[in-house]
Design a protein around this motif. Sequence first.
Motif, PDB file in Angstrom:
ATOM      1  N   LEU A  36     -14.958 -84.015 -15.325  1.00  0.00           N
ATOM      2  CA  LEU A  36     -16.255 -84.600 -14.988  1.00  0.00           C
ATOM      3  C   LEU A  36     -17.322 -84.333 -16.040  1.00  0.00           C
ATOM      4  O   LEU A  36     -18.436 -84.838 -15.923  1.00  0.00           O
ATOM      5  CB  LEU A  36     -16.734 -84.070 -13.632  1.00  0.00           C
ATOM      6  N   ASN A  37     -16.976 -83.511 -17.042  1.00  0.00           N
ATOM      7  CA  ASN A  37     -17.934 -83.132 -18.090  1.00  0.00           C
ATOM      8  C   ASN A  37     -19.198 -82.521 -17.467  1.00  0.00           C
ATOM      9  O   ASN A  37     -20.313 -82.969 -17.719  1.00  0.00           O
ATOM     10  CB  ASN A  37     -18.272 -84.333 -18.972  1.00  0.00           C
ATOM     11  N   LEU A  38     -18.989 -81.487 -16.659  1.00  0.00           N
ATOM     12  CA  LEU A  38     -20.093 -80.856 -15.935  1.00  0.00           C
ATOM     13  C   LEU A  38     -20.895 -79.905 -16.808  1.00  0.00           C
ATOM     14  O   LEU A  38     -20.342 -79.206 -17.652  1.00  0.00           O
ATOM     15  CB  LEU A  38     -19.547 -80.061 -14.741  1.00  0.00           C
ATOM     16  N   ALA A  39     -22.190 -79.880 -16.569  1.00  0.00           N
ATOM     17  CA  ALA A  39     -23.060 -78.868 -17.161  1.00  0.00           C
ATOM     18  C   ALA A  39     -22.828 -77.568 -16.386  1.00  0.00           C
ATOM     19  O   ALA A  39     -22.253 -77.572 -15.291  1.00  0.00           O
ATOM     20  CB  ALA A  39     -24.516 -79.301 -17.059  1.00  0.00           C
ATOM     21  N   ASP A  40     -23.257 -76.444 -16.945  1.00  0.00           N
ATOM     22  CA  ASP A  40     -23.022 -75.148 -16.300  1.00  0.00           C
ATOM     23  C   ASP A  40     -23.602 -75.076 -14.886  1.00  0.00           C
ATOM     24  O   ASP A  40     -22.949 -74.572 -13.974  1.00  0.00           O
ATOM     25  CB  ASP A  40     -23.600 -74.010 -17.150  1.00  0.00           C
ATOM     26  N   ASP A  41     -24.836 -75.563 -14.695  1.00  0.00           N
ATOM     27  CA  ASP A  41     -25.435 -75.512 -13.361  1.00  0.00           C
ATOM     28  C   ASP A  41     -24.702 -76.436 -12.387  1.00  0.00           C
ATOM     29  O   ASP A  41     -24.555 -76.119 -11.212  1.00  0.00           O
ATOM     30  CB  ASP A  41     -26.925 -75.819 -13.407  1.00  0.00           C
ATOM     31  N   GLN A  42     -24.204 -77.550 -12.870  1.00  0.00           N
ATOM     32  CA  GLN A  42     -23.420 -78.445 -12.024  1.00  0.00           C
ATOM     33  C   GLN A  42     -22.100 -77.795 -11.627  1.00  0.00           C
ATOM     34  O   GLN A  42     -21.658 -77.938 -10.492  1.00  0.00           O
ATOM     35  CB  GLN A  42     -23.104 -79.754 -12.752  1.00  0.00           C
ATOM     36  N   LYS A  43     -21.481 -77.092 -12.564  1.00  0.00           N
ATOM     37  CA  LYS A  43     -20.184 -76.462 -12.304  1.00  0.00           C
ATOM     38  C   LYS A  43     -20.287 -75.491 -11.141  1.00  0.00           C
ATOM     39  O   LYS A  43     -19.430 -75.482 -10.248  1.00  0.00           O
ATOM     40  CB  LYS A  43     -19.687 -75.748 -13.560  1.00  0.00           C
TER      41      LYS A  43
END
Length: 109
Positions: A36-43
């Motif tokens: 999903l190519n998540l940013a750290d906060d999204q992860k």
Amino acid sequence: MLSMTLTFAENENMNSVNNAEAYNLSVNINQLSKALNLADDQKEAVAEIHKTFCAEMMFATQYGKEERDARVNAAIKKDLGYMNYILSHEQYKTYVMLLNVTMTNRGLR
């Protein structure tokens, strides 16, 4: 007669185990993050949402078919609602595709 009853009970237990395994939707969050190519906060948020989703799916296995189906649908709806809030439009589309494929492969759709 007793051996038939024991065999039937054993088969019922095996069906319950196999059924419960199908509802175990735990995934490797690192792999999902890459997909999903998540940013750290999204992860971090996705990991918490997914943990709750998995718990709700496993909880649904404790019910009969009708109630289980209702609980699974509620868990999916809740999961998608949270993910829609956290993910971008493109990430969400990919997540929905992955979830649909996973549910289909496990015989839950």
